[in-house]
Design a protein around this motif. Structure first.
Motif, PDB file in Angstrom:
ATOM      1  N   PRO A   1      35.351   9.471  17.452  1.00 28.40           N
ATOM      2  CA  PRO A   1      33.961   9.930  17.647  1.00 28.40           C
ATOM      3  C   PRO A   1      32.928   8.813  17.713  1.00 28.40           C
ATOM      4  N   SER A   2      33.234   7.635  17.225  1.00 30.91           N
ATOM      5  CA  SER A   2      32.283   6.521  17.284  1.00 30.91           C
ATOM      6  C   SER A   2      31.883   6.190  18.715  1.00 30.91           C
ATOM      7  N   ARG A   3      32.741   6.553  19.673  1.00 29.72           N
ATOM      8  CA  ARG A   3      32.436   6.287  21.075  1.00 29.72           C
ATOM      9  C   ARG A   3      31.164   6.990  21.531  1.00 29.72           C
ATOM     10  N   ASN A   4      30.778   8.086  20.836  1.00 27.47           N
ATOM     11  CA  ASN A   4      29.625   8.878  21.256  1.00 27.47           C
ATOM     12  C   ASN A   4      28.320   8.110  21.156  1.00 27.47           C
ATOM     13  N   GLU A   5      28.328   7.010  20.418  1.00 31.66           N
ATOM     14  CA  GLU A   5      27.117   6.205  20.269  1.00 31.66           C
ATOM     15  C   GLU A   5      26.799   5.417  21.546  1.00 31.66           C
ATOM     16  N   PHE A   6      27.790   5.300  22.411  1.00 32.69           N
ATOM     17  CA  PHE A   6      27.646   4.478  23.603  1.00 32.69           C
ATOM     18  C   PHE A   6      27.971   5.297  24.854  1.00 32.69           C
ATOM     19  N   SER A   7      27.435   4.875  26.001  1.00 39.78           N
ATOM     20  CA  SER A   7      27.667   5.594  27.254  1.00 39.78           C
ATOM     21  C   SER A   7      28.806   4.992  28.069  1.00 39.78           C
ATOM     22  N   PHE A   8      29.441   3.941  27.559  1.00 38.73           N
ATOM     23  CA  PHE A   8      30.458   3.227  28.314  1.00 38.73           C
ATOM     24  C   PHE A   8      31.836   3.868  28.242  1.00 38.73           C
ATOM     25  N   PHE A   9      32.068   4.736  27.237  1.00 42.38           N
ATOM     26  CA  PHE A   9      33.430   5.145  26.918  1.00 42.38           C
ATOM     27  C   PHE A   9      33.671   6.622  27.198  1.00 42.38           C
ATOM     28  N   TRP A  10      34.921   6.927  27.524  1.00 43.82           N
ATOM     29  CA  TRP A  10      35.332   8.284  27.829  1.00 43.82           C
ATOM     30  C   TRP A  10      36.140   8.856  26.673  1.00 43.82           C
ATOM     31  N   SER A  11      35.959  10.134  26.421  1.00 43.04           N
ATOM     32  CA  SER A  11      36.774  10.809  25.409  1.00 43.04           C
ATOM     33  C   SER A  11      38.132  11.153  26.003  1.00 43.04           C
ATOM     34  N   ARG A  12      39.079  11.470  25.140  1.00 41.16           N
ATOM     35  CA  ARG A  12      40.414  11.810  25.608  1.00 41.16           C
ATOM     36  C   ARG A  12      40.484  13.232  26.155  1.00 41.16           C
ATOM     37  N   GLU A  13      39.357  13.880  26.243  1.00 39.87           N
ATOM     38  CA  GLU A  13      39.288  15.185  26.903  1.00 39.87           C
ATOM     39  C   GLU A  13      39.666  15.053  28.376  1.00 39.87           C
ATOM     40  N   TYR A  14      39.502  13.852  28.928  1.00 39.93           N
ATOM     41  CA  TYR A  14      39.719  13.644  30.355  1.00 39.93           C
ATOM     42  C   TYR A  14      41.013  12.908  30.675  1.00 39.93           C
ATOM     43  N   ILE A  15      41.918  12.882  29.702  1.00 39.20           N
ATOM     44  CA  ILE A  15      43.234  12.315  29.968  1.00 39.20           C
ATOM     45  C   ILE A  15      44.267  13.032  29.104  1.00 39.20           C
ATOM     46  N   GLN A  16      45.347  13.481  29.721  1.00 37.98           N
ATOM     47  CA  GLN A  16      46.457  14.090  28.997  1.00 37.98           C
ATOM     48  C   GLN A  16      47.615  13.111  28.967  1.00 37.98           C
ATOM     49  N   SER A  17      48.332  13.086  27.841  1.00 37.84           N
ATOM     50  CA  SER A  17      49.475  12.186  27.714  1.00 37.84           C
ATOM     51  C   SER A  17      50.545  12.844  26.837  1.00 37.84           C
ATOM     52  N   PRO A  18      51.170  13.909  27.326  1.00 37.96           N
ATOM     53  CA  PRO A  18      52.155  14.636  26.509  1.00 37.96           C
ATOM     54  C   PRO A  18      53.365  13.765  26.181  1.00 37.96           C
ATOM     55  N   TRP A  19      53.882  13.959  24.991  1.00 37.96           N
ATOM     56  CA  TRP A  19      54.940  13.121  24.444  1.00 37.96           C
ATOM     57  C   TRP A  19      56.178  13.970  24.194  1.00 37.96           C
ATOM     58  N   ALA A  20      57.299  13.580  24.792  1.00 38.74           N
ATOM     59  CA  ALA A  20      58.526  14.367  24.644  1.00 38.74           C
ATOM     60  C   ALA A  20      59.092  14.276  23.229  1.00 38.74           C
ATOM     61  N   ASN A  21      58.877  13.163  22.543  1.00 40.20           N
ATOM     62  CA  ASN A  21      59.344  12.961  21.164  1.00 40.20           C
ATOM     63  C   ASN A  21      60.833  13.261  21.026  1.00 40.20           C
ATOM     64  N   THR A  22      61.634  12.552  21.824  1.00 37.60           N
ATOM     65  CA  THR A  22      63.084  12.740  21.801  1.00 37.60           C
ATOM     66  C   THR A  22      63.767  11.408  22.067  1.00 37.60           C
ATOM     67  N   ASP A  23      65.010  11.268  21.579  1.00 35.52           N
ATOM     68  CA  ASP A  23      65.800  10.088  21.935  1.00 35.52           C
ATOM     69  C   ASP A  23      66.948  10.469  22.866  1.00 35.52           C
ATOM     70  N   ASN A  24      66.816  11.640  23.488  1.00 32.20           N
ATOM     71  CA  ASN A  24      67.823  12.149  24.411  1.00 32.20           C
ATOM     72  C   ASN A  24      67.254  12.133  25.835  1.00 32.20           C
ATOM     73  N   SER A  25      67.906  11.438  26.755  1.00 30.94           N
ATOM     74  CA  SER A  25      67.357  11.282  28.100  1.00 30.94           C
ATOM     75  C   SER A  25      67.317  12.604  28.872  1.00 30.94           C
ATOM     76  N   SER A  26      68.283  13.482  28.647  1.00 32.62           N
ATOM     77  CA  SER A  26      68.259  14.787  29.321  1.00 32.62           C
ATOM     78  C   SER A  26      67.083  15.625  28.842  1.00 32.62           C
ATOM     79  N   ALA A  27      66.816  15.576  27.543  1.00 43.47           N
ATOM     80  CA  ALA A  27      65.663  16.297  26.999  1.00 43.47           C
ATOM     81  C   ALA A  27      64.356  15.735  27.547  1.00 43.47           C
ATOM     82  N   LEU A  28      64.313  14.417  27.737  1.00 36.73           N
ATOM     83  CA  LEU A  28      63.122  13.788  28.317  1.00 36.73           C
ATOM     84  C   LEU A  28      62.872  14.302  29.733  1.00 36.73           C
ATOM     85  N   VAL A  29      63.912  14.311  30.530  1.00 40.66           N
ATOM     86  CA  VAL A  29      63.784  14.789  31.910  1.00 40.66           C
ATOM     87  C   VAL A  29      63.408  16.268  31.935  1.00 40.66           C
ATOM     88  N   ASN A  30      64.024  17.070  31.099  1.00 40.43           N
ATOM     89  CA  ASN A  30      63.710  18.503  31.068  1.00 40.43           C
ATOM     90  C   ASN A  30      62.270  18.746  30.644  1.00 40.43           C
TER      91      ASN A  30
END
Length: 317
Positions: free
Chosen positions: A197-226
């Motif tokens: 939230p500290s970013r709100n003090e400045f106009s230079f920065f974007w919130s993560r509302e505008y970027i998605q980065s889903p994480w598979a959280n697996t050590d199995n390559s087939s699960a990653l692909v699925n």
């Protein structure tokens, strides 16, 4: 043509070398190479376990005679420096920050402490000075042991380093229409996402509302692909007003590390993760609901960058 370059040096300016029609495509519809845990190319073995690790891991690692070495091997995710990654074609940096006890500086981190953020920013600045038509996406998304004062100082440090090179705005309208052709008419050469939230003090920065980065959280390559196949087929992206990161990484479980104590991310996970992810990407299409940013560990391996860039030959607006 993008994706058909034979020399590594060609990737330093791949955005500037794009065909004109691709410079009029929104950046959130381009296939863009990125690096996972971008700052974890050098880690300080003599500085203790970093604050991003749970306290139980820090305690066990410091009491075990080879604990630091184990953490090091399972935390190192890149070989190339940040500037080296950018010269290799990476345009998205995943940066994780940590306050370090006894130091006034903030560091990049992954299990151990890496370089100071201010030194990383110097590398980024040097690259942009040498390659004025390239555009970067900096994503600050994990923070450890940092106060509100620390965040404010980091934000001021970033502004001081880049000033007019930062594209502000923080709006879905701008995110969905941002093209290289339009950007090149301005001094801006980067967008900075900052997940505090500290970013709100400045106009230079974007919130993560505008970027998605889903994480598979697996050590199995087939699960990653699925995981990615489901998201791709179900149109998991919210739409044209955002960026999207497809993470081609495997995450070691405690069992994986314990049963492969002398191994590493590079030797145990990357030989399965990177080929599986690139195989899945092969027939996918960049678009505002399809492929956008793609990130992996050890970006120089398995022809990751040319494989990602080649997708832009099949782009859909």
């Amino acid at each position: 043509m993008c994706g058909e370059m034979s020399s590594e040096d060609s990737y330093k300016n791949w955005m500037g070398d794009l065909r004109p029609e691709l410079t009029r495509i929104p950046l959130c519809s381009l296939a863009i190479p990125g690096s996972h845990d971008s700052g974890a190319y050098w880690l300080d073995r003599g500085g203790g376990i970093a604050e991003d690790e749970p306290s139980v891991v820090r305690t066990l690692a410091t009491r075990c005679c080879c604990g630091i070495s184990i953490v090091y091997r399972w935390s190192l995710t890149q070989h190339l420096s940040v500037k080296g990654q950018l010269e290799h074609g990476v345009r998205y940096l995943d940066l994780r920050l940590c306050g370090r006890p006894g130091s006034p500086d903030v560091y990049v981190t992954h299990g151990l402490y890496g370089h100071r953020l201010k030194d990383i920013l110097v590398e980024v600045s040097e690259f942009l000075e040498e390659n004025p038509k390239e555009f970067l996406i900096l994503d600050f998304n994990h923070f450890y042991n940092m106060t509100s004062v620390d965040h404010r100082e980091v934000l001021i440090l970033i502004i001081s380093a880049f000033r007019e090179k930062i594209l502000g705005g923080d709006s879905p309208n701008l995110a969905g229409k941002m093209t290289l052709e339009e950007i090149w008419k301005t001094p801006a050469r980067m967008i900075v996402f900052y997940g505090h939230p500290s970013r709100n003090e400045f106009s230079f920065f974007w919130s993560r509302e505008y970027i998605q980065s889903p994480w598979a959280n697996t050590d199995n390559s087939s699960a990653l692909v699925n995981f990615h196949e489901r998201n791709y087929n179900q149109n998991a992206r919210r739409g044209a007003g955002e960026f999207y990161v497809w993470q081609g990484v495997l995450t070691p479980s405690a069992k994986t590390i314990i049963t492969n104590i002398c191994s590493s991310v590079e030797s145990k996970l990357v030989p399965r993760a990177n080929p599986a992810f690139l195989g899945w990407l092969k027939n996918k299409v960049p678009s505002h609901v399809g492929i956008n940013i793609c990130c992996v560990d050890f970006v120089e391996k398995y022809n990751f960058v040319p494989n990602v860039l080649s997708l832009n030959k099949h782009i859909q607006v």
